[in-house]
Design a protein around this motif. Structure first.
Motif, mmCIF file in Angstrom:
data_model
loop_
_atom_site.group_PDB
_atom_site.id
_atom_site.type_symbol
_atom_site.label_atom_id
_atom_site.label_comp_id
_atom_site.label_asym_id
_atom_site.label_seq_id
_atom_site.Cartn_x
_atom_site.Cartn_y
_atom_site.Cartn_z
ATOM 1 N N GLU A 88 0.852 -1.185 0.000
ATOM 2 C CA GLU A 88 0.000 0.000 0.000
ATOM 3 C C GLU A 88 0.886 1.234 0.000
ATOM 4 O OE1 GLU A 88 -3.104 2.083 3.075
ATOM 5 O OE2 GLU A 88 -3.217 -0.092 2.843
ATOM 6 N N ASP A 89 0.734 2.073 -1.015
ATOM 7 C CA ASP A 89 1.545 3.290 -1.153
ATOM 8 C C ASP A 89 3.041 2.985 -1.103
ATOM 9 O OD1 ASP A 89 -0.793 4.865 -1.307
ATOM 10 O OD2 ASP A 89 -0.899 5.007 0.869
ATOM 11 N N GLY A 90 3.442 1.865 -1.707
ATOM 12 C CA GLY A 90 4.856 1.505 -1.771
ATOM 13 C C GLY A 90 5.400 0.819 -0.533
ATOM 14 N N ALA A 91 4.582 0.679 0.513
ATOM 15 C CA ALA A 91 5.029 0.020 1.748
ATOM 16 C C ALA A 91 4.333 -1.338 1.862
ATOM 17 C CB ALA A 91 4.685 0.875 2.964
ATOM 18 N N TYR A 92 5.048 -2.307 2.445
ATOM 19 C CA TYR A 92 4.501 -3.646 2.614
ATOM 20 C C TYR A 92 4.031 -3.839 4.042
ATOM 21 C CZ TYR A 92 6.764 -4.717 -1.815
ATOM 22 O OH TYR A 92 7.138 -4.724 -3.126
ATOM 23 N N LYS A 93 2.955 -4.613 4.177
ATOM 24 C CA LYS A 93 2.486 -4.976 5.515
ATOM 25 C C LYS A 93 1.945 -6.395 5.470
ATOM 26 C CE LYS A 93 -1.902 -2.592 4.831
ATOM 27 N NZ LYS A 93 -2.789 -1.543 5.314
ATOM 28 N N LEU A 94 2.147 -7.096 6.570
ATOM 29 C CA LEU A 94 1.630 -8.445 6.738
ATOM 30 C C LEU A 94 0.363 -8.349 7.582
ATOM 31 C CD1 LEU A 94 2.017 -11.514 6.387
ATOM 32 C CD2 LEU A 94 3.321 -11.477 8.527
ATOM 33 N N VAL A 95 -0.729 -8.881 7.043
ATOM 34 C CA VAL A 95 -2.010 -8.862 7.731
ATOM 35 C C VAL A 95 -2.354 -10.307 8.084
ATOM 36 C CG1 VAL A 95 -4.448 -8.234 7.569
ATOM 37 C CG2 VAL A 95 -2.725 -6.861 6.359
ATOM 38 N N VAL A 96 -2.449 -10.595 9.383
ATOM 39 C CA VAL A 96 -2.741 -11.955 9.846
ATOM 40 C C VAL A 96 -4.051 -11.923 10.622
ATOM 41 C CG1 VAL A 96 -1.958 -13.907 11.231
ATOM 42 C CG2 VAL A 96 -0.292 -12.515 9.986
ATOM 43 N N GLN A 97 -4.990 -12.749 10.148
ATOM 44 C CA GLN A 97 -6.284 -12.861 10.816
ATOM 45 C C GLN A 97 -6.317 -14.153 11.616
ATOM 46 O OE1 GLN A 97 -9.650 -13.339 8.213
ATOM 47 N NE2 GLN A 97 -11.111 -13.218 9.895
ATOM 48 N N ASP A 98 -6.602 -14.045 12.894
ATOM 49 C CA ASP A 98 -6.839 -15.206 13.746
ATOM 50 C C ASP A 98 -8.333 -15.507 13.626
ATOM 51 O OD1 ASP A 98 -7.516 -16.904 15.893
ATOM 52 O OD2 ASP A 98 -5.914 -16.097 17.147
ATOM 53 N N VAL A 99 -8.653 -16.524 12.864
ATOM 54 C CA VAL A 99 -10.048 -16.842 12.556
ATOM 55 C C VAL A 99 -10.797 -17.306 13.801
ATOM 56 C CG1 VAL A 99 -11.537 -18.328 11.148
ATOM 57 C CG2 VAL A 99 -9.429 -17.387 10.172
ATOM 58 N N VAL A 100 -10.135 -18.037 14.671
ATOM 59 C CA VAL A 100 -10.776 -18.567 15.877
ATOM 60 C C VAL A 100 -11.157 -17.444 16.834
ATOM 61 C CG1 VAL A 100 -10.451 -20.061 17.892
ATOM 62 C CG2 VAL A 100 -9.573 -20.769 15.651
ATOM 63 N N ARG A 101 -10.236 -16.513 17.050
ATOM 64 C CA ARG A 101 -10.480 -15.430 18.015
ATOM 65 C C ARG A 101 -11.061 -14.175 17.368
ATOM 66 N NH1 ARG A 101 -5.803 -17.986 19.368
ATOM 67 N NH2 ARG A 101 -5.719 -18.874 21.450
ATOM 68 N N THR A 151 -9.585 -11.895 15.444
ATOM 69 C CA THR A 151 -8.720 -10.732 15.606
ATOM 70 C C THR A 151 -7.828 -10.604 14.375
ATOM 71 O OG1 THR A 151 -7.028 -12.035 16.734
ATOM 72 C CG2 THR A 151 -8.655 -10.918 18.128
ATOM 73 N N VAL A 152 -7.286 -9.402 14.180
ATOM 74 C CA VAL A 152 -6.390 -9.127 13.061
ATOM 75 C C VAL A 152 -5.173 -8.385 13.591
ATOM 76 C CG1 VAL A 152 -6.122 -7.888 10.880
ATOM 77 C CG2 VAL A 152 -8.280 -9.016 11.400
ATOM 78 N N GLN A 153 -3.993 -8.804 13.146
ATOM 79 C CA GLN A 153 -2.755 -8.097 13.466
ATOM 80 C C GLN A 153 -2.122 -7.633 12.160
ATOM 81 O OE1 GLN A 153 -0.474 -10.970 15.723
ATOM 82 N NE2 GLN A 153 -1.097 -9.991 17.629
ATOM 83 N N VAL A 154 -1.605 -6.413 12.176
ATOM 84 C CA VAL A 154 -0.945 -5.850 11.002
ATOM 85 C C VAL A 154 0.465 -5.444 11.408
ATOM 86 C CG1 VAL A 154 -1.012 -4.046 9.253
ATOM 87 C CG2 VAL A 154 -3.155 -4.996 10.142
ATOM 88 N N THR A 155 1.453 -5.891 10.621
ATOM 89 C CA THR A 155 2.853 -5.619 10.919
ATOM 90 C C THR A 155 3.553 -5.126 9.664
ATOM 91 O OG1 THR A 155 2.865 -7.405 12.539
ATOM 92 C CG2 THR A 155 5.003 -6.639 11.763
ATOM 93 N N PRO A 156 4.274 -4.013 9.742
ATOM 94 C CA PRO A 156 5.042 -3.578 8.573
ATOM 95 C C PRO A 156 6.162 -4.568 8.270
ATOM 96 C CG PRO A 156 5.422 -2.110 10.452
ATOM 97 C CD PRO A 156 4.419 -3.117 10.887
ATOM 98 N N VAL A 157 6.448 -4.750 6.979
ATOM 99 C CA VAL A 157 7.478 -5.695 6.536
ATOM 100 C C VAL A 157 8.433 -4.958 5.604
ATOM 101 C CG1 VAL A 157 7.918 -7.850 5.304
ATOM 102 C CG2 VAL A 157 5.834 -7.605 6.673
ATOM 103 N N PRO A 158 9.734 -4.986 5.880
ATOM 104 C CA PRO A 158 10.689 -4.317 4.996
ATOM 105 C C PRO A 158 10.736 -4.994 3.624
ATOM 106 C CG PRO A 158 11.818 -5.287 6.893
ATOM 107 C CD PRO A 158 10.373 -5.598 7.038
ATOM 108 N N GLU A 159 10.996 -4.212 2.595
ATOM 109 C CA GLU A 159 11.066 -4.734 1.235
ATOM 110 C C GLU A 159 12.112 -5.837 1.104
ATOM 111 O OE1 GLU A 159 11.451 -3.164 -3.376
ATOM 112 O OE2 GLU A 159 11.405 -1.719 -1.742
#
Length: 62
Positions: A13-26, A28-36
């Motif tokens: 998004e806008d040249g930056a990467y992020k990892l989006v992990v959804q915990d389906v059981v709970r 919840t969603v966590q978002v973490t920036p990831v270097p190129e």
């Protein structure tokens, strides 16, 4: 029977990467920036992980 526990997406998004992990059981969603540089190494990392876990998990979900 398979039960989905987590779902992960690598998003740019806008040249930056992020990892989006959804915990389906709970629900919840966590978002973490990831270097190129880490994004570029992802195929190698996945290959190493598959080789360490053995052939039973090498196929994975597609």
């Amino acid at each position: 029977m398979e039960t989905l526990l987590y779902a992960a997406e690598l998003v740019r998004e806008d040249g930056a990467y992020k990892l989006v992990v959804q915990d389906v059981v709970r629900d919840t969603v966590q978002v973490t920036p990831v270097p190129e540089s880490a994004v570029a190494r992802l195929p190698v990392f996945l290959s190493v992980l598959s080789s360490k876990l053995g052939p039973a998990s090498a196929g994975g979900r597609r």
